[in-house]
Design a protein around this motif. Structure first.
Motif, PDB file in Angstrom:
ATOM      1  N   UNK A 142       0.808  -1.215   0.000  1.00 53.26           N
ATOM      2  CA  UNK A 142       0.000   0.000   0.000  1.00 53.26           C
ATOM      3  C   UNK A 142       0.848   1.275   0.000  1.00 53.26           C
ATOM      4  N   UNK A 143       2.161   1.108  -0.110  1.00 52.60           N
ATOM      5  CA  UNK A 143       3.112   2.226  -0.082  1.00 52.60           C
ATOM      6  C   UNK A 143       2.948   3.101   1.155  1.00 52.60           C
ATOM      7  N   UNK A 144       2.835   2.461   2.292  1.00 45.57           N
ATOM      8  CA  UNK A 144       2.810   3.183   3.555  1.00 45.57           C
ATOM      9  C   UNK A 144       4.251   3.476   3.949  1.00 45.57           C
ATOM     10  N   UNK A 145       4.484   4.614   4.596  1.00 46.84           N
ATOM     11  CA  UNK A 145       5.810   4.897   5.119  1.00 46.84           C
ATOM     12  C   UNK A 145       6.117   3.775   6.111  1.00 46.84           C
ATOM     13  N   UNK A 146       7.319   3.243   6.050  1.00 46.10           N
ATOM     14  CA  UNK A 146       7.638   2.047   6.829  1.00 46.10           C
ATOM     15  C   UNK A 146       8.976   2.203   7.537  1.00 46.10           C
ATOM     16  N   UNK A 147       9.000   1.814   8.806  1.00 47.14           N
ATOM     17  CA  UNK A 147      10.233   1.784   9.587  1.00 47.14           C
ATOM     18  C   UNK A 147      10.062   0.721  10.664  1.00 47.14           C
ATOM     19  N   UNK A 193       6.754   8.518  -0.120  1.00 47.30           N
ATOM     20  CA  UNK A 193       7.261   7.233   0.376  1.00 47.30           C
ATOM     21  C   UNK A 193       8.778   7.180   0.211  1.00 47.30           C
ATOM     22  N   UNK A 194       9.251   7.466  -0.989  1.00 46.84           N
ATOM     23  CA  UNK A 194      10.689   7.415  -1.263  1.00 46.84           C
ATOM     24  C   UNK A 194      11.435   8.495  -0.480  1.00 46.84           C
ATOM     25  N   UNK A 195      10.871   9.694  -0.430  1.00 47.89           N
ATOM     26  CA  UNK A 195      11.508  10.794   0.286  1.00 47.89           C
ATOM     27  C   UNK A 195      11.631  10.485   1.775  1.00 47.89           C
TER      28      UNK A 195
END
Length: 160
Positions: free
Chosen positions: A85-90, A146-148
């Motif tokens: 879902x292209x969630x920001x992920x960490x 997302x990429x940023x």
């Protein structure tokens, strides 16, 4: 829009996940954590559908990784859904756990100072996504944010 973080964790890590969620809230982020969610009594496909619904409400996923996370089916599944879902992920890595190879692509946090960096980058990246949408980037706004988010947070953490 305030970023909303889905805190993924193994049940045995609930106390640490709750502390992380409290820090995120103090930093101005909205949080979903399943510690008090009665709907989690569901099982199988019903539970999977429910978790997907909750992830749909969130713009990010923060996975709490400890040595016992290896025994979890749900944490890797939630990470996979969030990625799709292209969630920001960490990840927040604790108790001497090692970062699994498949998670080294994304930023990993190891202490509360790192969590504060995560909060700052979350807000910055969410603002960036909103700016992209206003500029007419539509469906690519989330991908750009997302990429940023990932590259900027990894850089601030000294990760490559």
């Amino acid at each position: 829009m305030t970023p909303k973080v889905f805190v993924s964790h193994k049940q045995e890590d609930s106390e640490r996940a709750a502390l992380i969620a409290a820090r995120l809230r103090m930093g101005g982020l909205d949080v979903y954590i399943d510690v008090i969610d009665a709907q989690l009594s569901k099982s199988g496909p019903d539970l999977a559908d429910y978790i997907r619904m909750r992830l749909d409400e969130c713009s990010q996923l923060l996975a709490v990784i400890s040595p016992i996370t290896r025994a979890s089916w749900w944490v890797p599944w939630e990470i996979g859904v969030a990625t799709e879902k292209e969630r920001f992920l960490a990840s927040f890595v604790s108790d001497g756990a090692t970062v699994p190879e498949f998670l080294q692509k994304w930023p990993y946090l190891q202490n509360m100072a790192d969590l504060d960096r995560y909060i700052t980058e979350s807000k910055r990246a969410q603002h960036l996504v909103e700016t992209y949408r206003q500029q007419g980037y539509g469906s690519t706004a989330q991908s750009r944010g997302f990429r940023s988010f990932h590259s900027s947070l990894k850089s601030s953490l000294g990760q490559r």
